[in-house]
Design an enzyme around this catalytic site. Structure first.
Site, PDB file in Angstrom:
ATOM      1  N   ASP A   1       0.827  -1.208   0.000  1.00  0.00           N
ATOM      2  CA  ASP A   1       0.000   0.000   0.000  1.00  0.00           C
ATOM      3  C   ASP A   1       0.862   1.259   0.000  1.00  0.00           C
ATOM      4  OD1 ASP A   1      -2.721   1.255   0.430  1.00  0.00           O
ATOM      5  OD2 ASP A   1      -1.687   1.993   2.215  1.00  0.00           O
TER       6      ASP A   1
ATOM      7  N   GLU B   1       0.809  -0.599  -5.169  1.00  0.00           N
ATOM      8  CA  GLU B   1      -0.149   0.480  -5.374  1.00  0.00           C
ATOM      9  C   GLU B   1       0.701   1.748  -5.473  1.00  0.00           C
ATOM     10  OE1 GLU B   1      -3.698   3.036  -3.312  1.00  0.00           O
ATOM     11  OE2 GLU B   1      -1.883   2.439  -2.273  1.00  0.00           O
TER      12      GLU B   1
END
Length: 717
Positions: free
Chosen positions: A397, A450
Site C-alpha cells: 500500500d 499500489e
C-alpha cells in the site's frame, strides 16, 4: 542471603532495575546456592528442590524472599494469602536467544524475526513455558505483564541482550491463550503506556489492545496453491474483499474466518475470479481505517478468530484453486499509545523529525527505513505472511508516499535526501531488498505495488535497477477511463483520448487494472452511480465499461459489490446489499462479470500477452465523433486474434465497418447488451462475415451492428 546493596534492592522493588538477573534467581554466595525471588503481595514462598522443601526468608517487606538450596533444579511454591501456585523460577534459566540470533538482529538480517522475537511456547530444560523477546534498546527496564502477575511490572522484568537491544524472559508454565503486554521504563525512568507486542502472532479482538500468546510451536503453514509462480502470461482476475463487510450474519454479526470461508470461497470460485485480495487483515485498533493503519504486523485481526482460522481460510482458498493476496502497509503506522509510537521512549520505529516521521494526510507515523532493525521488522512481517500463512502475494500500500520525501508536503515541510533530491533513498533501498529477499526465499510469491506516480522501473527486477515488483496498479488508466465514463455521451468526443492514452504507456510496466475500494468511498458514490443518464443508460454504461476493462491489456481487480452494481457507497460497517440480486438488472451485471471471467481465462489472446505490446493492436482509435473504439488482442504464436469493439454512445450504429486480419466468419462471443445481462439484445445475431474489402490497414473488413453503450467481443469461428 541479605548480602545486597540497599540501592539495588530499592531499585528492584520500585521497578527501576534494568538487570533483574543480577539479584533474582540462583546465586553462589560463599560457596552456597542462594535463591532470591520478588513476590510482592505473597504471604509465604517455599523453595522446593528434589529432596527438600524450605520456607524462604522475607528479606524485604515489599516481597523480596531468599532461601538456600542445593545446586540443581528447584520450584517456587507461592502462597498468595490462601491461593497457592507452584512453578519453576523464571530467573533460574539462562539466556535463550542464540548468539547467531543476536548477531542477525543487530545486523538487521534476521529473516525469521517472527520466530525469534514475540511470544513463543517452548520447552526449556524439560520445562514448558513461554519465551518472550522484544526490541527496545533505549529502555531502562522492560517487563512482561498480564493476569498471571496482576499486571505488575515488578514481577517479570526481562534480561537485556545488550548487543541487539533485545529484552528476553522465559516464564515457566505459562500457556497459549494468555494475554500480555510489555511495561517499559524509558531512559529517564518514566513509565510508558503499556505496549502491545510488535511481533505478536495473535491480538485481542478490538477494542481490547492486548497481545495473546499463540501456539506458534504447533503452527503448520497451509498447503500451497498448485501452479503458483510467475503470472505474467496467465489470467489474473482479483476480487477485492473487506472481510468484515462482505457479508454479515443475523443481527449484523461479523462472520469469523471459518464462516466467511464457507460462503466467500464458493462465491468467488463460481464467479470465475482467480484470486481473493483482502484489505489488510493485520490487527488494527480503528475499524474505520479498514486495516490501513495496522499495529499488529504479524497478527490477524482478532475479532474474526484466532490465527489458525485465518491460516485455514488460506488453505481452503488454495484447495479451491484460488490465490490469496493481502494488502500490506509498510509505509506508516498509527500513533496509538499502546503501539509502536515512541516504543521505548524514543522515536524507535519512526523518524524523530516530523518532517520525515509524521504523515500529514493520515495523522500517522512514518517508518524510519534508514534503521536496519526497522527494515528487518518489516521484511520479517512480509515473510511471515508469505511463509507461515502461505499467502500468494502482498499488495504493498501507498508506495508513492514511500518513494518521495515531499509526498503531499509543501516547500519547507520536508527534508531532502543526502544528494539534495526528493527521492526517498532509504525507502527505495528497502523495497529493493524486500523484493530480492522474497524472490530468494519465496519463489513464486508476488509483490504488487499500489503506486500512482511515474517512478521508473517499478516492475523491473531490483538487480536491473528497478524496485522488483511483479505488478503495478495502473492508477492513471483507472482515473482517466472513469473520468471519461462520467461524461454524458454527448460530450465524450471531447475527451476521447482519455480512453486511448493508457495504451501509450501500457507496456512500460507490468500493470494491473484496478477498480478498487478507493473508487466507492469518501463521497465518490458507487460504480453505477458514476455513470450518466437514466437507469437503463447507467447500467448499460457500466456493463460496457466492465467489458472494456476486461479486454484491455493488464490484469484485473474489482472491489466487492461492483460485480453486481451495488448502488450505494460502500460502508465498512454494513454488509453488501445482496438483496439487489433479486432485481434482473443487478443479477444481469453479476452474470456478465462471471462470463467475462470465463472468457478472459479461456482465451489466451485476452491474457497471455497482457504485458507485451505484441498482444495489442488498435483498429479504431480515432473515431471521436461516434465514441467508438476497436482493437485486436493477440495470443502467443500464430493463434487467431480476438476483436473487441466498444460503442460509448446510446445510438445503435448499423453497418459500422471495421478492418480485420482475415476474411470469413467472426463469431460474436460476448455482447454486453445481451438480454441476459439486462440489455436490449441489439447485436449481430451471433456472427458477422468479413469480406475482402480492405479497411484500417487490413485486407478484409466486417460490417457490424453496434449496440448502444455496449462492448462486443468476436473471434474467428
Amino acid at each position: 542471603m541479605t548480602d545486597l546493596h540497599p540501592d539495588a534492592v530499592l531499585s528492584l522493588i520500585e521497578g527501576r532495575h534494568g538487570d533483574p538477573f543480577s539479584i533474582l534467581g540462583p546465586h553462589l554466595i560463599h560457596g552456597q546456592q542462594v535463591v532470591r525471588t520478588f513476590m510482592p503481595g505473597a504471604s509465604a514462598v517455599t523453595l522446593m528442590s528434589a529432596d527438600a522443601a524450605a520456607r524462604m526468608e522475607l528479606i524485604h517487606p515489599a516481597g523480596l524472599f531468599a532461601g538456600a538450596t542445593g545446586v540443581g533444579p528447584y520450584r517456587l511454591r507461592v502462597d498468595w494469602n490462601g491461593t497457592v501456585e507452584e512453578a519453576e523460577d523464571p530467573y533460574s534459566f539462562g539466556a535463550l536467544l542464540g548468539e547467531l540470533d543476536v548477531h542477525l538482529l543487530r545486523e538487521g538480517r534476521h529473516q525469521d524475526i517472527g520466530r525469534c522475537l514475540g511470544a513463543h511456547p517452548m520447552v526449556v530444560e524439560n520445562v514448558p513455558g513461554v519465551r518472550f523477546a522484544v526490541w527496545a534498546p533505549n529502555a531502562r527496564r522492560v517487563s512482561v505483564v498480564g493476569d498471571y502477575n496482576a499486571w505488575d511490572g515488578r514481577r517479570h522484568p526481562m534480561r537485556l541482550r545488550h548487543d541487539a537491544g533485545v529484552w528476553e524472559l522465559f516464564i515457566p508454565r505459562l500457556r497459549p491463550g494468555a494475554v500480555y503486554k510489555y511495561e517499559l521504563l524509558d531512559a529517564q525512568g518514566h513509565l510508558l503506556p503499556m505496549k502491545a507486542d510488535p511481533v505478536a502472532w495473535q491480538a485481542e479482538p478490538s477494542p481490547a489492545t492486548g497481545s495473546v500468546v499463540a501456539d506458534t510451536a504447533r503452527f503448520v503453514p497451509p498447503r500451497a496453491l498448485a501452479g503458483s509462480g510467475d503470472l505474467t502470461n496467465h489470467p489474473v482476475a482479483v476480487y477485492e474483499v473487506h472481510a468484515r463487510s462482505w457479508l454479515r450474519g443475523d443481527d449484523d454479526r461479523v462472520l469469523g474466518w471459518e464462516e466467511l470461508g464457507d460462503k466467500l470461497i464458493p462465491y468467488v470460485k463460481g464467479m470465475g475470479f482467480t484470486h481473493i485480495e483482502f484489505l489488510p487483515v493485520m490487527a488494527h485498533p480503528f475499524g474505520g481505517s479498514w486495516g490501513y493503519q495496522p499495529l499488529g504486523q504479524f497478527a490477524p485481526q482478532g475479532s474474526l478468530g484466532p490465527p489458525e482460522h485465518f491460516a485455514r481460510l488460506v488453505e481452503r482458498c488454495h484447495d479451491a484453486g484460488l490465490g490469496v493476496i493481502l494488502d500490506w502497509v509498510p509505509a506508516h503506522f498509527p500513533t496509538d499509545a499502546h503501539g509502536l509510537a515512541r516504543f521505548d521512549g524514543t522515536a524507535l520505529y519512526e523518524h524523530a523529525d516530523p518532517r520525515e516521521g509524521f504523515h500529514q494526510d493520515w495523522n500517522t507515523l512514518i517508518y524510519n527505513l534508514g534503521r536496519v532493525e526497522v527494515r528487518n521488522f518489516l521484511i520479517g512481517s512480509a515473510l511471515h505472511w508469505l511463509e507461515h500463512y502461505g499467502v500468494d502475494a502482498l499488495r504493498v500500500d501507498a508506495v508513492a508516499s514511500m518513494l518521495y520525501r515531499d509526498y503531499s508536503r509543501s516547500h519547507g515541510e520536508w527534508v531532502p535526501n543526502i544528494h539534495g533530491g526528493r527521492e526517498n533513498l532509504e525507502s527505495i533501498a528497502f523495497l529493493r531488498e524486500l523484493s530480492e529477499v522474497i524472490e530468494a526465499r519465496c519463489p513464486g510469491k508476488l509483490l504488487i505495488a499500489e503506486e500512482s506516480t511515474a517512478f521508473p522501473g517499478v516492475t523491473r527486477k531490483a538487480r536491473d535497477g528497478g524496485l522488483g515488483f511483479d505488478f503495478k496498479w495502473n492508477m492513471g488508466w483507472m482515473n482517466d477511463t472513469l473520468r471519461y465514463m462520467e461524461h454524458d455521451p454527448v460530450y465524450r468526443r471531447w475527451d476521447h483520448g482519455l480512453m486511448t492514452f493508457g495504451l501509450v504507456y501500457a507496456f512500460s510496466e507490468k500493470f494491473m487494472l484496478p477498480i478498487s475500494h478507493d473508487e466507492v468511498v469518501h463521497g465518490k458514490g458507487s460504480l453505477p452511480g458514476k455513470m450518466p443518464g437514466d437507469e437503463w443508460q447507467r447500467f448499460a454504461n457500466l456493463r460496457a465499461y466492465l467489458g472494456f476493462m476486461w479486454t484491455q491489456p493488464g490484469k484485473k481487480l474489482l472491489f466487492m459489490g461492483c460485480e453486481f452494481a451495488q448502488l450505494r457507497e460502500w460502508n465498512h460497517d454494513r454488509s453488501l446489499d445482496w438483496h439487489l440480486l433479486d432485481e434482473p438488472r443487478h443479477s444481469g451485471v453479476q452474470r456478465m462479470v462471471r462470463d467475462l471471467n470465463r472468457l478472459y481465462r479461456a482465451k489466451p489472446a485476452l491474457h497471455a500477452l497482457d504485458c507485451d505490446p505484441a498482444g495489442f493492436r488498435w483498429v479504431v482509435m480515432d473515431d471521436a465523433d461516434n465514441s467508438v473504439f476497436a482493437w485486436l488482442r493477440y495470443g502467443p504464436g500464430q493463434s487467431e486474434p480476438v476483436l473487441v469493439v466498444c460503442n460509448f454512445t446510446p445510438v445503435v450504429r448499423h453497418g459500422y465497418k471495421i478492418g480485420v486480419p482475415s476474411g470469413g466468419t467472426w463469431q460474436e462471443i460476448f455482447n454486453s447488451d445481451a438480454g441476459i445481462y439486462g440489455g436490449a439484445n441489439v447485436g449481430n445475431g451471433g456472427f458477422a462475415y468479413a469480406d475482402a474489402r480492405p479497411s484500417h490497414g487490413f485486407n478484409a473488413s466486417v460490417a457490424l451492428t453496434l449496440p448502444p453503450l455496449a462492448t462486443l467481443i468476436f473471434d474467428r469461428a
